[in-house]
Design an enzyme around this catalytic site. Structure first.
Site, mmCIF file in Angstrom:
data_model
loop_
_atom_site.group_PDB
_atom_site.id
_atom_site.type_symbol
_atom_site.label_atom_id
_atom_site.label_comp_id
_atom_site.label_asym_id
_atom_site.label_seq_id
_atom_site.Cartn_x
_atom_site.Cartn_y
_atom_site.Cartn_z
ATOM 1 N N ASP A 232 1.037 -1.168 -0.483
ATOM 2 C CA ASP A 232 0.227 -0.202 -0.011
ATOM 3 C C ASP A 232 0.721 1.654 -0.176
ATOM 4 O OD1 ASP A 232 -2.886 1.134 0.302
ATOM 5 O OD2 ASP A 232 -1.526 1.523 2.251
ATOM 6 N N GLU A 292 0.948 -0.322 -5.044
ATOM 7 C CA GLU A 292 0.226 0.602 -5.037
ATOM 8 C C GLU A 292 0.961 1.949 -5.875
ATOM 9 O OE1 GLU A 292 -2.854 3.227 -3.794
ATOM 10 O OE2 GLU A 292 -1.645 2.398 -2.741
#
Ligand code: GLC
Length: 570
Positions: A232, A292
């Protein structure tokens, strides 16, 4: 003497043949041609709150996911990425982790996780967890200790600084969820830094203890059988230690803050050392790292693969999600860019943070055809696709209409300009019964009204549904070598309505023709140039067909937003 010579010769032959064998043995987990498992896998993103609720409390859970594994297998999914399911105060719905080595009771227990892992692995489905590495929850014991005193053991695990002056944060950095990126701590009289909400304090990755602890988290899950991580917000791991102010540009954002260029708190080069370290651990377990990675161009994306291909195997390409109209020219440009990247492409068209593709591309009249068109595109490109749950049934983004109904804090603070991300996180539509078969209790977010027309049960019965189309294309891409490994060759590059390309592998080839317009199209192809004479439909939408043109070439006819995927013949 003779015997000795024979012995030496035998040793040399044995040594040479073992060298040869080693060269021919594919890497662990790779197929006979050396492709690692993730290169041919189809990934599927699950937002666990919204997928399936087994205990009927209105929130999805791990046992719910386990109950849908057969569905996922039949759809053609090889790996599921579960967004954070760890203990969390749920300020950012799991992206604020308070314990990295457990499961939030809302989603189940570690035993449920182990069962899910086992059942998935029996079906050949890999599990990918979401690793929130930039920050923890403010309720994580590390942060609780960190904020307890300036001399606490974990003080330097986060970013603490004095203000510029009374009531003034250390610099002008803005949180991406609104307001200053610094929060004053009354007890220890310093500010702490958070790229996101104040409840998501940034970890100090310059501290080796942070690195060790976080690397150990990945080991914990690899040992439990996970096959990798989606990392993330990787771009925000590091900040300029001198805390230079970011440049301010014209205008205000949705929260009323000045627009800034994140020059000093985003994309700092140090992130690559961390990624190399995580990759070393991952390689020990034959894992895959997905990132990401919001990048503006391919050079930036390339950096995430690593100079020596020693960072992320699958940095997500988000350039596609920035093409918000059905423009063959735009897609051609982005596909060509991603194809020129130094690593294997990863295509994403929707996720839990952005408006669904159904709405970004839909024209309100041909939305289902357009959903099939998009499947025909991202599932036939050279690369690994990640399907966001619900895309396969044509789920529609359904944002709240009143501020009081908003769950995502981003929407609550940004309303009405920023409605938040609830719209793309609504419960999966399993059937047309109450709550779309997601739960017997009232779901945490309302089920969109489209569940009556778009749900798994009905679409499985309809051979022309979006779901049936996804299944056909996915079945094809699992077996067709040209779709799996072929090169990408764009065709008819000046066509403004139809996007066409070949996928070529050894002596095989597939022709993909996608009508990005609402009117019938006829497109001619000269396949001889590529060593083929004809094409025969493999998977196409109802009105698409191919025939020989009068000049000897091939002509593909497509209905509005039609798709033709055909096998090339000699
Ligand atoms: C990522 C997640 C998003 C989350 C943010 C903060 O962008 O995808 O949902 O809010 O990180 O963790």
């Amino acid at each position: 003497m003779q015997a000795k010579r024979f012995a030496v010769l035998a040793i040399v032959i044995f040594w040479l043949s073992s060298l040869l064998a080693a060269a021919q043995t594919p890497a662990k987990g790779a197929d006979a041609e050396g492709h690692p498992w993730w290169q041919h896998a189809v990934f599927y993103e699950i937002y666990p709150r919204s997928f399936a609720d087994s205990n009927n409390d209105g929130v999805g859970d791990l046992n719910g996911i386990a109950s849908k594994l057969d569905y996922l297998k039949a759809l053609g999914v090889d790996a599921i990425w579960i967004t954070p399911c760890f203990p969390s105060p749920q300020v950012d719905f799991g992206y604020d982790v308070s314990d990295y080595e457990n499961i939030d009771p809302m989603y189940g227990t570690l035993a449920d996780f182990d069962r899910l892992e086992q059942e998935a692995s029996q079906r050949g489905i890999h599990i990918i967890l979401d690793f929130v590495i930039n920050h923890t929850s403010d309720q994580h014991p590390w942060f609780l200790d960190s904020r307890s005193s300036r001399t606490s053991a974990h003080r330097d695990w986060y970013i603490w600084r004095d203000g510029k002056g009374p009531g003034q944060p250390p610099n002008n950095w803005i949180s991406s969820f609104g307001g200053s990126a610094w929060t004053w701590d009354r007890k220890t009289k310093q500010y702490y830094y958070h790229f996101f909400y104040p409840q998501q304090p940034d970890l100090n990755w310059r501290n080796p203890a942070v690195k060790d602890a976080m690397f150990d988290v990945t080991r914990f899950w690899y040992k439990r059988g996970v096959s990798g991580f989606r990392l993330d917000a990787v771009d925000t791991l590091f900040e300029d230690p001198n805390l230079h102010d970011n440049p301010v540009v014209a205008g205000k954002d949705a929260y009323g803050d000045p627009n800034e260029v994140n020059k000093y708190n985003d994309n700092l080069p140090e992130v690559h050392d961390v990624l190399r370290g995580l990759r070393e651990v991952s390689d020990e377990y034959n894992g895959v790292l997905i990132g990401e990675t919001w990048t503006d161009n391919i050079e930036e994306l390339n950096r995430y693969y690593g100079h020596d291909h020693d960072e992320l195997q699958l940095p997500m390409d988000f350039l596609f999600t920035m093409v918000n109209k059905l423009s063959p020219a735009e897609f051609r440009k982005q596909i060509a860019a991603v194809n020129s990247a130094s690593g294997w492409p990863t295509f994403v068209i929707s996720n839990h943070d952005i408006v669904r593709s159904y709405d970004r591309y839909g024209d309100g009249k041909h939305d289902d055809q357009i959903a099939k068109l998009m499947a025909g595109l991202y599932l036939t490109l050279r690369g690994t696709p990640i399907i966001y749950y619900g895309e396969e049934i044509g789920m529609k983004t359904t944002p709240p209409t009143r501020r009081e109904d908003v769950k995502d804090p981003m929407g609550r603070s940004g309303w009405p300009k920023e409605k938040g991300r609830d719209g793309e996180r609504t419960p999966m539509q399993w059937d047309d019964s109450v709550n779309a078969g997601f739960s017997k209790a009232e779901p945490w977010l309302p089920v969109p009204p489209t569940y009556k027309t778009h749900n798994v049960a009905d679409e499985l019965k309809d051979p022309n549904s979006v779901l049936s189309f996804y299944k056909k294309v996915l079945a094809l891409r699992h077996t067709n070598e040209a779709l799996l490994d072929g090169s990408y060759v764009p065709l008819n590059e000046s066509d403004q309505k139809v996007l066409s390309y070949l996928r070529l592998y050894k002596d095989q080839g597939v022709l993909v023709v996608l009508n990005m317009s609402g009117v019938w199209q006829k497109v001619g192809f000269d396949l001889n140039k590529h060593g083929f004479t004809s094409a025969e439909s493999l998977v196409s939408t109802e009105k698409s067909s191919i025939h020989r043109g009068s000049g000897g070439g091939n002509v593909v006819t497509l209905g509005p937003f039609g798709v033709f995927i055909g096998e090339l013949g000699k």
